[in-house]
Design an enzyme around this catalytic site. Structure first.
Site, mmCIF file in Angstrom:
data_model
loop_
_atom_site.group_PDB
_atom_site.id
_atom_site.type_symbol
_atom_site.label_atom_id
_atom_site.label_comp_id
_atom_site.label_asym_id
_atom_site.label_seq_id
_atom_site.Cartn_x
_atom_site.Cartn_y
_atom_site.Cartn_z
ATOM 1 N N ASP A 179 -11.894 9.576 -26.697
ATOM 2 C CA ASP A 179 -12.482 10.834 -26.526
ATOM 3 C C ASP A 179 -12.072 10.943 -24.796
ATOM 4 O O ASP A 179 -11.403 10.431 -24.493
ATOM 5 C CB ASP A 179 -14.121 10.640 -26.751
ATOM 6 C CG ASP A 179 -14.716 9.551 -26.154
ATOM 7 O OD1 ASP A 179 -14.023 8.671 -25.287
ATOM 8 O OD2 ASP A 179 -15.964 9.457 -26.316
ATOM 9 N N CYS B 148 -13.088 4.753 -26.296
ATOM 10 C CA CYS B 148 -14.056 5.573 -25.915
ATOM 11 C C CYS B 148 -14.874 4.915 -24.567
ATOM 12 O O CYS B 148 -14.225 4.152 -24.152
ATOM 13 C CB CYS B 148 -15.140 5.892 -27.100
ATOM 14 S SG CYS B 148 -16.227 4.642 -27.939
ATOM 15 N N HIS C 149 -8.960 -13.961 -38.100
ATOM 16 C CA HIS C 149 -9.772 -14.077 -39.140
ATOM 17 C C HIS C 149 -10.334 -12.782 -40.087
ATOM 18 O O HIS C 149 -10.520 -12.874 -41.104
ATOM 19 C CB HIS C 149 -11.306 -14.463 -38.535
ATOM 20 C CG HIS C 149 -11.128 -15.944 -38.116
ATOM 21 N ND1 HIS C 149 -12.157 -16.701 -37.747
ATOM 22 C CD2 HIS C 149 -10.066 -16.862 -37.854
ATOM 23 C CE1 HIS C 149 -11.829 -17.933 -37.511
ATOM 24 N NE2 HIS C 149 -10.358 -17.830 -37.504
ATOM 25 N N HIS D 169 -10.032 -16.624 -45.300
ATOM 26 C CA HIS D 169 -10.155 -15.344 -44.720
ATOM 27 C C HIS D 169 -9.542 -14.376 -45.747
ATOM 28 O O HIS D 169 -10.294 -13.254 -45.636
ATOM 29 C CB HIS D 169 -9.246 -15.655 -43.609
ATOM 30 C CG HIS D 169 -9.604 -16.673 -42.445
ATOM 31 N ND1 HIS D 169 -10.927 -16.612 -41.929
ATOM 32 C CD2 HIS D 169 -9.076 -17.633 -42.047
ATOM 33 C CE1 HIS D 169 -11.060 -17.637 -41.219
ATOM 34 N NE2 HIS D 169 -10.029 -18.309 -41.127
ATOM 35 N N THR E 168 -17.413 2.828 -24.361
ATOM 36 C CA THR E 168 -17.866 1.549 -24.847
ATOM 37 C C THR E 168 -16.964 0.939 -25.857
ATOM 38 O O THR E 168 -17.153 -0.323 -26.052
ATOM 39 C CB THR E 168 -19.159 1.256 -25.339
ATOM 40 O OG1 THR E 168 -19.404 2.294 -26.463
ATOM 41 C CG2 THR E 168 -20.315 1.933 -24.270
HETATM 42 C C1 RB5 Z 1 -19.360 9.462 -24.256
HETATM 43 O O1 RB5 Z 1 -20.262 9.749 -23.121
HETATM 44 C C2 RB5 Z 1 -19.703 8.182 -24.887
HETATM 45 O O2 RB5 Z 1 -21.119 8.437 -25.539
HETATM 46 C C3 RB5 Z 1 -18.612 7.579 -25.791
HETATM 47 O O3 RB5 Z 1 -17.620 7.438 -25.208
HETATM 48 C C4 RB5 Z 1 -18.818 6.323 -26.466
HETATM 49 O O4 RB5 Z 1 -19.184 5.440 -25.540
HETATM 50 C C5 RB5 Z 1 -19.620 6.024 -27.719
HETATM 51 O O5 RB5 Z 1 -19.690 5.184 -27.888
#
Ligand code: RB5
Length: 146
Positions: free
Chosen positions: A7, A64, A97, A133, A66
């Site tokens: 994203d 993204c 694994h 596994h 996180t």
């Molecule tokens: C975007 O602001 C953020 O929420 C997205 O990139 C991501 O971290 C969601 O899990």
């Protein structure tokens, strides 16, 4: 073939990843996004997951803010085993694994130098293939998709 997607929050790392994969002589398909304009991570998780399910790609990298949203979305698809990895150890173990087929990275969490190591280890580590596994990964395929 490696399918990649992000994203807006992962866009810069996705562009870096393309340069990294080129330097490693790895072929890739870029499923977007194409800028830092705000967009929705499930759309790109779906494209990369479908590329793997269809056989167009064998592995995926989703980025993204996180890595978490991408991972949640990708794991909705049967046959996808996506893992958020913030360390080299988790990247190695996700392959050995869990036979993970998508690596998720958080651009807001992981420094790029660490991300390079994580991506390299994820791409170069084979599934352990041991009986226990295999049995556990096989059980993942039989879990209900409610
Ligand atoms: C975007 O602001 C953020 O929420 C997205 O990139 C991501 O971290 C969601 O899990």
């Amino acid at each position: 073939m490696i399918a990649i997607g992000s994203d807006h929050a992962g866009y810069r790392y996705k562009e870096n990843t393309k340069l990294l994969l080129s330097s490693l002589h790895e072929e890739f398909i870029d499923y977007g996004t194409t800028s830092e304009e705000s967009t929705d991570y499930p759309d790109y998780a779906a494209l990369v997951s479908q590329a793997i399910i269809s056989g167009q790609a064998t592995r995926g990298i989703l980025i993204c803010g996180t890595g978490i949203g991408m991972c949640i979305a990708a794991n909705k698809f049967p046959g996808i085993r996506a893992a958020v990895c913030e360390s080299v150890a988790s990247a190695r173990l996700a392959r050995e694994h869990n036979n993970a087929n998508i690596l998720c990275i958080g651009e807001r969490i992981t420094p790029w130098e660490k991300a390079i190591e994580i991506i390299s280890v994820f791409l170069n580590t084979p599934f352990d293939g041991g009986e226990r596994h295999c049995r556990r990964v096989e059980k993942l395929n039989r879990l209900p998709n409610l």
